[in-house]
Design a protein around this motif. Structure first.
Motif, PDB file in Angstrom:
ATOM      1  N   ALA A  53       0.814  -1.212   0.000  1.00 44.15           N
ATOM      2  CA  ALA A  53       0.000   0.000   0.000  1.00 44.15           C
ATOM      3  C   ALA A  53       0.848   1.262   0.000  1.00 44.15           C
ATOM      4  CB  ALA A  53      -0.926  -0.006   1.218  1.00 44.15           C
ATOM      5  N   SER A  54       2.069   1.181   0.548  1.00 41.52           N
ATOM      6  CA  SER A  54       2.933   2.351   0.588  1.00 41.52           C
ATOM      7  C   SER A  54       3.767   2.454  -0.683  1.00 41.52           C
ATOM      8  CB  SER A  54       3.869   2.275   1.800  1.00 41.52           C
ATOM      9  OG  SER A  54       4.703   1.132   1.709  1.00 41.52           O
ATOM     10  N   GLY A  55       4.028   3.666  -1.125  1.00 40.23           N
ATOM     11  CA  GLY A  55       4.829   3.873  -2.329  1.00 40.23           C
ATOM     12  C   GLY A  55       3.984   3.967  -3.581  1.00 40.23           C
ATOM     13  N   LEU A  56       4.477   4.742  -4.552  1.00 42.79           N
ATOM     14  CA  LEU A  56       3.756   4.934  -5.810  1.00 42.79           C
ATOM     15  C   LEU A  56       4.026   3.783  -6.775  1.00 42.79           C
ATOM     16  CD1 LEU A  56       4.452   8.728  -6.463  1.00 42.79           C
ATOM     17  CD2 LEU A  56       2.511   7.696  -5.272  1.00 42.79           C
ATOM     18  N   ILE A  57       3.102   3.613  -7.704  1.00 46.25           N
ATOM     19  CA  ILE A  57       3.281   2.679  -8.817  1.00 46.25           C
ATOM     20  C   ILE A  57       3.469   3.516 -10.077  1.00 46.25           C
ATOM     21  CG2 ILE A  57       2.275   0.808 -10.153  1.00 46.25           C
ATOM     22  CD1 ILE A  57       0.657   0.045  -7.699  1.00 46.25           C
ATOM     23  N   LEU A  58       4.515   3.217 -10.839  1.00 47.55           N
ATOM     24  CA  LEU A  58       4.863   4.014 -12.012  1.00 47.55           C
ATOM     25  C   LEU A  58       4.886   3.164 -13.272  1.00 47.55           C
ATOM     26  CD1 LEU A  58       7.976   5.887 -10.530  1.00 47.55           C
ATOM     27  CD2 LEU A  58       5.599   6.638 -10.465  1.00 47.55           C
TER      28      LEU A  58
END
Length: 417
Positions: A53-58
């Motif tokens: 859930a933590s951190g962006l998806i790029l």
């Protein structure tokens, strides 16, 4: 989510990539149409369903348009992703997409300045489309931003030269890094028919065959148009023209000025039908933009052996800003040419290899140049693919006219040039 949730025919190589791409860096490289992109896309799709859930998806690529075309559109295709295609929501032009309920940030990386877009963010998952086309600084910044525990990068690419930073800093050091790579060939794509493979094989020669069909990291060397055969490609008689597609113009002041008239024949071939050149060194007199425009327009009003020609496009060397403005003043409506050199060369190569491009015997400058058009060995030593910048003016004019006008002729010729 498991690969079985997506009902697609997959090869062993694709299944192996999806099932074993558990390293920090997971790279699929190899020939075109080898199934590597769909394997990476599927693995990324599954990884999104499991991402912390933590951190962006790029999702990164050369541009937003290429990300949409190469990644999002296949994901949204029900024939590929079945009912899961509805779980990919994106509005064209938007810089985010929703995949399986997660926000995915879409980042185009056209040049080194793009790495500034990544600064300050923290990511848990990323996918990179066509890794070799991305700036080195951008990719290394991206890896630095993948700082969430167990963060991963999934990437695909065609090979480049042996000195390219992807090969030098990653593939050659795979044993030292938390990385796995897979080499894909045409046999690893179960959806290809023998007829398509044969057609594809006829379109690629020389450097392009080694890189894009054999999947090799090889240097550019020798003749660029190594398939060129004067007996095969030069004609004395032109067929009836369906349309005059373009005149490609390579502007020169001290160097030669070259214009090549490009026609689409009723026989479904492109023709370099005529050529106008002016070499200031030989003539011992430089012409002004006004004089060049006047002579170019005069030539088009009465092309030798053809008569009046009204091409749909006048594609001009984009660096010739003053000449482009002069043509506008003279109401010739020029178009700055698409100067993507390697893509343009590859397109011309494909047309020559498949006998879809012919050159009229009156184009003496082009015929003289094309056989000697060669790769620059010194540039290759630095890991760059560049033609030798000498005696290339008509070759450049031809490339401008062909590559800039692809939408006009590509479907008519029915090939993937």
């Amino acid at each position: 989510m498991s690969p079985a949730a997506i009902d697609l025919p997959l090869s062993r190589k694709q299944i192996d990539f999806i099932g074993r791409s558990t390293a920090r860096i997971n790279l699929a490289h190899g020939s075109v149409r080898s199934g590597k992109s769909i394997a990476v896309t599927l693995a990324f799709f599954i990884a999104v369903s499991r991402a912390p859930a933590s951190g962006l998806i790029l999702c990164v690529g050369r541009s937003l348009a290429t990300i949409e075309r190469n990644v999002l559109e296949p994901m949204q295709d029900p024939e590929l992703f079945g009912p899961l295609a509805s779980q990919v929501i994106h509005t064209r032009g938007a810089t985010t997409a929703i995949i399986l309920g997660r926000t995915v940030h879409l980042v185009g990386a056209a040049d080194a300045r793009s790495e500034g877009r990544l600064r300050g963010l923290t990511a848990c998952l990323a996918m990179a489309d066509e890794l070799t086309l991305l700036p080195e600084a951008f990719v290394k910044q991206l890896l630095g931003r993948l700082s969430v525990p167990n963060a991963q990068l999934y990437a695909s690419t065609n090979p480049d030269g042996p000195s390219h930073w992807v090969r030098r800093d990653f593939l050659a050091r795979e044993d030292e890094l938390d990385m796995r790579s897979w080499h894909f060939t045409l046999k690893d794509n179960p959806s290809l028919t023998p007829e398509y493979i044969e057609s594809l094989s006829s379109e690629y020669t020389g450097l392009w065959r080694k890189r894009f069909l054999e999947g090799l990291w090889v240097a550019a060397e020798g003749a660029i148009y190594d398939m060129w055969d004067e007996d095969r490609h030069v004609v004395d008689t032109l067929p009836q023209m369906h349309r005059w597609v373009a005149v490609g113009v390579d502007y020169g002041i001290t160097n030669a000025f070259a214009a090549v008239l490009l026609g689409l024949g009723t026989d479904r071939r492109l023709y370099a039908a005529s050529e106008w050149r002016y070499d200031a060194r030989h003539q011992r007199r430089q012409l002004t933009d006004v004089e060049y425009s006047e002579r170019l327009r005069g030539w088009l009003r009465n092309v030798p052996g053809i008569g009046p020609a009204r091409p749909q496009f006048v594609t001009v060397d984009p660096s010739a800003a003053s000449f482009i403005q002069q043509l506008k003043r003279d109401r010739l409506t020029p178009t700055p040419a698409n100067n993507s050199v390697l893509d343009g060369i590859r397109t011309v190569s494909s047309l020559l290899a498949t006998d879809r491009l012919k050159v009229h015997s009156s184009c003496r400058g082009l015929i003289a140049e094309i056989s000697g058009y060669a790769w620059d060995d010194k540039a290759a030593e630095k890991g760059e693919d560049k033609p030798i910048k000498a005696a290339d003016h008509s070759c450049d004019a031809l490339r401008y006219g062909i590559f800039t006008t692809r939408p006009l002729w590509q479907q008519k010729l029915a090939i993937a040039a």
